[in-house]
Scaffold this motif. Structure first.
Motif, PDB file in Angstrom:
ATOM      1  N   ASN A 178       0.818  -1.208   0.000  1.00  0.00           N
ATOM      2  CA  ASN A 178       0.000   0.000   0.000  1.00  0.00           C
ATOM      3  C   ASN A 178       0.857   1.265   0.000  1.00  0.00           C
ATOM      4  O   ASN A 178       0.450   2.294  -0.547  1.00  0.00           O
ATOM      5  N   ILE A 179       2.044   1.196   0.582  1.00  0.00           N
ATOM      6  CA  ILE A 179       2.913   2.369   0.639  1.00  0.00           C
ATOM      7  C   ILE A 179       3.632   2.589  -0.690  1.00  0.00           C
ATOM      8  O   ILE A 179       3.625   3.696  -1.245  1.00  0.00           O
ATOM      9  N   TYR A 180       4.260   1.546  -1.220  1.00  0.00           N
ATOM     10  CA  TYR A 180       5.151   1.706  -2.359  1.00  0.00           C
ATOM     11  C   TYR A 180       4.539   1.317  -3.705  1.00  0.00           C
ATOM     12  O   TYR A 180       4.992   1.796  -4.746  1.00  0.00           O
ATOM     13  N   CYS A 181       3.542   0.449  -3.729  1.00  0.00           N
ATOM     14  CA  CYS A 181       3.044  -0.103  -4.994  1.00  0.00           C
ATOM     15  C   CYS A 181       1.677   0.444  -5.403  1.00  0.00           C
ATOM     16  O   CYS A 181       1.401   0.606  -6.591  1.00  0.00           O
ATOM     17  N   SER A 182       0.796   0.692  -4.413  1.00  0.00           N
ATOM     18  CA  SER A 182      -0.580   1.056  -4.752  1.00  0.00           C
ATOM     19  C   SER A 182      -0.710   2.388  -5.497  1.00  0.00           C
ATOM     20  O   SER A 182      -1.657   2.547  -6.269  1.00  0.00           O
TER      21      SER A 182
ATOM     22  N   THR B 100      13.527  -5.633  -7.449  1.00  0.00           N
ATOM     23  CA  THR B 100      14.958  -5.466  -7.191  1.00  0.00           C
ATOM     24  C   THR B 100      15.633  -4.624  -8.253  1.00  0.00           C
ATOM     25  O   THR B 100      16.451  -3.745  -7.951  1.00  0.00           O
ATOM     26  N   HIS B 101      15.311  -4.855  -9.534  1.00  0.00           N
ATOM     27  CA  HIS B 101      16.030  -4.208 -10.633  1.00  0.00           C
ATOM     28  C   HIS B 101      15.176  -3.219 -11.430  1.00  0.00           C
ATOM     29  O   HIS B 101      15.711  -2.512 -12.294  1.00  0.00           O
ATOM     30  N   GLY B 102      13.871  -3.159 -11.198  1.00  0.00           N
ATOM     31  CA  GLY B 102      13.015  -2.300 -11.989  1.00  0.00           C
ATOM     32  C   GLY B 102      12.623  -2.978 -13.292  1.00  0.00           C
ATOM     33  O   GLY B 102      13.176  -4.014 -13.678  1.00  0.00           O
ATOM     34  N   PHE B 103      11.668  -2.369 -13.992  1.00  0.00           N
ATOM     35  CA  PHE B 103      11.202  -2.947 -15.260  1.00  0.00           C
ATOM     36  C   PHE B 103      10.520  -1.845 -16.055  1.00  0.00           C
ATOM     37  O   PHE B 103       9.521  -1.276 -15.617  1.00  0.00           O
ATOM     38  N   GLY B 104      11.053  -1.522 -17.239  1.00  0.00           N
ATOM     39  CA  GLY B 104      10.455  -0.473 -18.058  1.00  0.00           C
ATOM     40  C   GLY B 104      10.470   0.874 -17.340  1.00  0.00           C
ATOM     41  O   GLY B 104      11.507   1.346 -16.886  1.00  0.00           O
ATOM     42  N   ALA B 105       9.295   1.489 -17.224  1.00  0.00           N
ATOM     43  CA  ALA B 105       9.192   2.785 -16.553  1.00  0.00           C
ATOM     44  C   ALA B 105       9.191   2.656 -15.040  1.00  0.00           C
ATOM     45  O   ALA B 105       9.276   3.656 -14.328  1.00  0.00           O
ATOM     46  N   MET B 106       9.095   1.431 -14.520  1.00  0.00           N
ATOM     47  CA  MET B 106       9.065   1.233 -13.071  1.00  0.00           C
ATOM     48  C   MET B 106      10.484   1.246 -12.517  1.00  0.00           C
ATOM     49  O   MET B 106      11.351   0.503 -12.987  1.00  0.00           O
TER      50      MET B 106
ATOM     51  N   TYR C 106      13.200  -0.893  -6.371  1.00  0.00           N
ATOM     52  CA  TYR C 106      12.871  -0.583  -4.976  1.00  0.00           C
ATOM     53  C   TYR C 106      13.766  -1.362  -4.014  1.00  0.00           C
ATOM     54  O   TYR C 106      13.368  -1.602  -2.871  1.00  0.00           O
ATOM     55  N   HIS C 107      14.983  -1.721  -4.453  1.00  0.00           N
ATOM     56  CA  HIS C 107      15.845  -2.499  -3.572  1.00  0.00           C
ATOM     57  C   HIS C 107      16.341  -1.666  -2.384  1.00  0.00           C
ATOM     58  O   HIS C 107      16.666  -2.212  -1.336  1.00  0.00           O
ATOM     59  N   ALA C 108      16.385  -0.331  -2.554  1.00  0.00           N
ATOM     60  CA  ALA C 108      16.804   0.518  -1.442  1.00  0.00           C
ATOM     61  C   ALA C 108      15.663   0.763  -0.459  1.00  0.00           C
ATOM     62  O   ALA C 108      15.886   0.958   0.737  1.00  0.00           O
ATOM     63  N   GLU C 109      14.427   0.767  -0.958  1.00  0.00           N
ATOM     64  CA  GLU C 109      13.272   1.017  -0.088  1.00  0.00           C
ATOM     65  C   GLU C 109      12.764  -0.259   0.593  1.00  0.00           C
ATOM     66  O   GLU C 109      12.227  -0.198   1.704  1.00  0.00           O
ATOM     67  N   LEU C 110      12.940  -1.390  -0.070  1.00  0.00           N
ATOM     68  CA  LEU C 110      12.411  -2.642   0.452  1.00  0.00           C
ATOM     69  C   LEU C 110      13.546  -3.633   0.651  1.00  0.00           C
ATOM     70  O   LEU C 110      14.258  -3.979  -0.302  1.00  0.00           O
TER      71      LEU C 110
ATOM     72  N   VAL D 234      13.510  -9.346   2.582  1.00  0.00           N
ATOM     73  CA  VAL D 234      12.398 -10.013   3.260  1.00  0.00           C
ATOM     74  C   VAL D 234      11.089  -9.279   3.004  1.00  0.00           C
ATOM     75  O   VAL D 234      10.023  -9.908   2.869  1.00  0.00           O
ATOM     76  N   ASP D 235      11.136  -7.941   2.881  1.00  0.00           N
ATOM     77  CA  ASP D 235       9.927  -7.174   2.583  1.00  0.00           C
ATOM     78  C   ASP D 235       9.497  -7.363   1.132  1.00  0.00           C
ATOM     79  O   ASP D 235       8.300  -7.371   0.826  1.00  0.00           O
ATOM     80  N   ARG D 236      10.462  -7.517   0.235  1.00  0.00           N
ATOM     81  CA  ARG D 236      10.101  -7.775  -1.162  1.00  0.00           C
ATOM     82  C   ARG D 236       9.365  -9.104  -1.285  1.00  0.00           C
ATOM     83  O   ARG D 236       8.370  -9.206  -2.013  1.00  0.00           O
TER      84      ARG D 236
END
Length: 353
Positions: free
Chosen positions: A94-98, A140-146, A149-153, A156-158
């Protein structure tokens, strides 16, 4: 002069001798493997905490840290999934993806609705069939325009977010028969009603996995439960009702002007419910215009005293059709908000922040 020189040499020698104590050499420290009376077990070294990994010795190629098995995205999670893991995954999601993927994961988040690149729909056939390691790898590595989030998550949270994505995928395709025997099953429409939300709340969060219709075909209405359909039918008059009313009053000659005759007989709209309008504002407007309605000028205008400044008609037009030329563009809420919802929203905007 000789006496003075002798006095200075004596003072310097005395100062040097005062600094030649053994404290610098005999420090009160504990050497490795040396016994110590400080701890009850007599050992100076302490036992490492469970899970401690020395720097440079971590299993960098492990499935837990990469989501990959033999160079391919793996299936399954590296630890058991519990309710605690799902709650943590829901919180992080809900914080990072929604903001992009929405609370239900259909790719229609607030940011996307305001002009950002289309986010992935977790309920598409491709992602329903994607392995769990794919979602971990993308975070971990992103994809396209995304972005990544390896620094934020943390890892274990990923994985917790991956578990929650799987739960979302199951929830959007769940059937009453999937629930445990004796479990209470409540439709989203009923929840919206209990929470004082507009009936369209359930439709706006519905995710359809059907293929998009070709441009020449008529758009397919979203599938809804029986309770949702009943509420929508109650709030929206059927297409044939106007003609029936017109033909009963003036016969077949009035079929071409049923809407006009109904408009004259329709009573004026109610003043609106400010409390219900607040709920609508929180669900649809809060993300951009802020809780205090101050917005973020000049990009996002303030809504303080907006009714007085621009008038009711302008607000209705803006909410219904949006402002596609704005930067960022404001989306249309015609499919989400009924006329009654807009009246309630206006009632709330008339109140003081």
């Amino acid at each position: 002069m000789s006496r003075f020189i002798g006095f200075m040499l004596t003072a310097a020698l005395t100062a040097c001798l005062a600094g030649c104590r053994q404290d610098m050499q005999n420090q009160p420290k504990i050497l490795p493997l040396r016994g110590s009376a400080f701890f009850p077990d007599g050992r100076s070294a302490r036992r490492q905490l469970d899970g401690t990994v020395a720097r440079g010795q971590e299993a960098a190629a492990s499935y837990f840290l990469t989501g990959m098995t033999d160079g391919k995205e793996g299936e399954g999670l590296p630890f058991p999934v519990t309710m605690q893991v799902l709650r943590r995954g829901q919180e992080r999601f809900n914080i990072y993806c929604s903001p992009c993927h929405s609370r239900v994961g259909n790719g229609q988040g607030r940011v996307v609705q305001r002009g950002y690149r289309q986010a992935a729909n977790f309920h598409s056939i491709r992602l329903l069939q994607a392995p769990a390691g794919h979602f971990f790898n993308v975070m971990t590595h992103g994809f396209g325009a995304m972005p990544d989030y390896h620094a934020e998550l943390a890892p274990v949270d990923r994985w917790a977010v991956v578990a929650y994505i799987r739960a979302l995928q199951l929830s959007q395709d769940a059937k009453p028969s999937d629930a445990a025997p004796g479990a209470r099953v409540v439709s989203l429409t009923q929840i919206a009603s209990d929470e004082g939300l507009p009936p369209a709340f359930a439709d706006a969060n519905w995710t359809s996995k059907t293929s998009p219709a070709p441009p020449s075909a008529a758009p397919r209405p979203p599938q809804t439960s029986a309770s949702t359909a009943a509420l929508v039918a109650a709030a929206t008059p059927a297409p044939g009702r106007r003609q029936e009313a017109g033909s009963s009053q003036s016969g077949s000659k009035t079929e071409e002007k049923p809407a006009e005759s109904e408009k004259k007989s329709t009573p004026p709209a109610a003043a609106g419910d400010a409390a219900a309008g607040k709920q609508i504002y929180m669900q649809n407007c809060l993300m951009c215009h802020q809780a205090n309605r101050q917005g973020l000028p000049p990009m996002i205008p303030s809504l303080v005293d907006i009714v007085t400044r621009v008038g009711v008609d302008k607000i209705k037009q803006t909410v219904t059709h949006g402002v596609p030329t704005a930067n960022p563009p404001m989306p249309s809420f015609e499919a989400k908000l009924t006329p009654a919802d807009i009246e309630n929203l206006l009632a709330f905007l008339k109140t003081k922040p």
